[in-house]
Scaffold this active site. Structure first.
Site, short mmCIF file in Angstrom:
data_model
loop_
_atom_site.label_atom_id
_atom_site.label_comp_id
_atom_site.label_asym_id
_atom_site.label_seq_id
_atom_site.Cartn_x
_atom_site.Cartn_y
_atom_site.Cartn_z
N ARG A 46 0.74 -1.27 0.02
CA ARG A 46 0.09 0.06 -0.13
C ARG A 46 0.94 1.34 0.06
NH1 ARG A 46 -1.53 2.06 4.37
NH2 ARG A 46 -1.96 0.19 5.65
N TYR A 98 -15.33 17.14 -16.48
CA TYR A 98 -15.57 15.63 -16.53
C TYR A 98 -16.87 15.40 -15.53
CZ TYR A 98 -15.41 10.71 -15.88
OH TYR A 98 -15.46 9.32 -15.78
N ASP A 170 -6.43 18.66 -14.83
CA ASP A 170 -6.70 17.28 -15.30
C ASP A 170 -6.36 17.22 -16.64
OD1 ASP A 170 -7.95 15.02 -16.28
OD2 ASP A 170 -9.70 15.24 -15.24
N LYS A 195 -7.06 6.26 -19.96
CA LYS A 195 -7.42 6.89 -21.22
C LYS A 195 -5.94 6.58 -22.10
CE LYS A 195 -11.03 7.44 -19.04
NZ LYS A 195 -11.56 8.68 -18.57
C1 LIG Z 1 -12.02 9.16 -17.33
C2 LIG Z 1 -11.74 10.76 -16.61
C3 LIG Z 1 -11.69 10.91 -15.24
C4 LIG Z 1 -12.06 9.68 -14.30
O1 LIG Z 1 -11.21 8.82 -14.42
P1 LIG Z 1 -11.39 6.94 -13.96
O2 LIG Z 1 -10.17 6.30 -14.28
O3 LIG Z 1 -12.74 6.63 -14.73
O4 LIG Z 1 -11.58 6.97 -12.50
C5 LIG Z 1 -11.41 12.17 -14.81
N1 LIG Z 1 -11.22 12.98 -15.79
C6 LIG Z 1 -11.31 12.85 -16.96
C7 LIG Z 1 -11.14 14.08 -18.00
C8 LIG Z 1 -11.52 11.68 -17.56
O5 LIG Z 1 -11.76 11.51 -18.78
#
Ligand SMILES: *Cc1c(COP(=O)(O)O)cnc(C)c1O
Length: 379
Positions: A46, A98, A170, A195
């Site tokens: 962890r 998001y 982000d 992603k």
């Molecule tokens: C998918 C996404 C998230 C969240 O990520 P997860 O891996 O699904 O928890 C946050 N910000 C953006 C811009 C995203 O496309």
């Protein structure tokens, strides 16, 4: 080392025993101590793990940060950064962020005593006007989802610095290959590695990357204390994916540009959102702060939802699915899918209509993608 070289090599060399060319997976939850004082850098997974550390070193190098914590999901990365602040804190974010981030902020953290203002971040003066004595952070997401609005990171960062606020960006939509927020004065970068960084739609993960010692230490403590870190196997998958990030992004955006141009000329399409098109209202800003235009393309389909329902079954390549950034192309209807966690009024205020469709362009040949969309649009 150049970006593509760092993608392949940084953090990877982790096998002094057998010199394996790729990073071994260490699933062990615990690590033996040599004596009461000495371990070999890891004691419990962890808190830290050599496979995860390899990924963290790699991602920190790609963003140009000093440290990274790889988390179980993008949402856990975002939740980790929220723990830098105390109840009573006011945070400013975009009104088209998001959907999951919006829900986390507006539902969970609001109930915990946080306050949020969701503003049109295209206008830095609105961000400045939203600052209160309780404001501690400006949350940036650029390009935004699904409408591909661009936030001027240098402008927002300088407003934040003047007011003593932390900026968090982000960077999921472009990946560090196409955009590096630290270069524009941002303090902390987060990713959903689900992603583009992983890129193969076979793992969920996240990352928090820092470029200041103080933030690095706090995030490390938070991720360990809350238990947000990703599994060694997931870390290994993302590390495997990230090695091809540069060539993948090139292929993704080549397809995206072709698809955007095709959609622009189609009579069923009322509007195309793609920062690479010269008519995108923020094309110049995108050119200035990004190293490319990315591979998310959204558009408004004439006829709205009934027409969308006719189009989708005709598609053979584009899969109707949430998520983005994988090698396979996806089509998303934000109004009932990705953005349903955002209230209707908030969706409409942010510009999402019943005509809005979002595409994640994969790395298939652009001709095949265009043929698929053409079939759908003829429906
Ligand atoms: C998918 C996404 C998230 C969240 O990520 P997860 O891996 O699904 O928890 C946050 N910000 C953006 C811009 C995203 O496309």
């Amino acid at each position: 080392m150049k970006f593509e070289t760092r993608s392949v090599h940084v953090g990877v060399d982790k096998d002094p025993s057998y010199n394996s060319a790729t990073t071994p997976i260490y699933p062990s939850s615990t690590f033996r101590w040599d004596d009461l004082q000495t371990n070999r850098g890891y004691d419990y997974t962890r808190s830290g793990n050599p496979t995860r550390r390899a990924l963290e070193e790699n991602l920190a190098a790609l963003e140009g940060g000093i440290d990274c914590r790889a988390t179980s999901t993008g949402m856990s990365a975002i939740a980790a950064t929220m723990h830098l602040f105390q109840p009573g804190t006011h945070i400013i974010a975009g009104n088209d962020i998001y959907g999951g981030t919006y829900r986390l902020f507006d539902k969970l953290f609001r109930d915990m005593g946080f306050d949020f203002s969701f503003v049109d971040m295209k206008q830095p003066e609105l961000v400045k006007a939203a600052i209160t004595p309780q404001t501690k952070c400006i949350w940036i997401e650029t390009p935004s989802n699904p409408l591909l609005n661009i936030v001027d990171m240098a402008a927002i960062s300088s407003i934040a610095r003047a007011a003593g606020l932390i900026t968090i960006s982000d960077n999921t939509f472009l990946s560090p290959y196409l955009q590096r927020p630290f270069e524009h004065g941002v303090d902390i970068v987060i990713h959903s590695t689900t992603k583009y960084l992983n890129g193969h739609s076979d793992v969920v993960g996240g990352a928090v990357i820092t470029n200041k010692k103080e933030h690095a230490e706090k995030i490390g403590m938070i991720v360990n204390a809350l238990g947000l870190a990703c599994s060694p196997f997931d870390a290994w998958l993302v590390l495997r994916g990230v090695k091809t990030l540069g060539p993948r992004m090139e292929a993704h955006q080549k397809g995206a540009m072709a698809v955007a141009k095709f959609l622009k000329g189609h009579r069923q399409v009322e509007k195309v959102y793609y920062p690479g098109l010269t008519e995108h209202p923020q094309h110049e800003l995108a050119k200035k702060q990004q190293y490319g235009f990315g591979a998310m393309v959204s558009f408004e389909l004439a006829g709205g939802r009934p027409q969308v329902e006719k189009m989708i079954p005709q598609l053979k390549l584009f899969q109707l699915a949430e998520s983005l950034g994988g090698v396979e192309s996806l089509i998303d209807y934000p109004d009932t899918m990705t953005h349903v966690s955002m209230p209707l009024e908030a969706r409409r205020a942010g510009g999402i209509t019943d005509k809005t469709i979002r595409l994640s362009i994969g790395i298939e040949h652009p001709d095949d993608l265009i043929a698929d969309l053409a079939r759908g649009l003829e429906a």
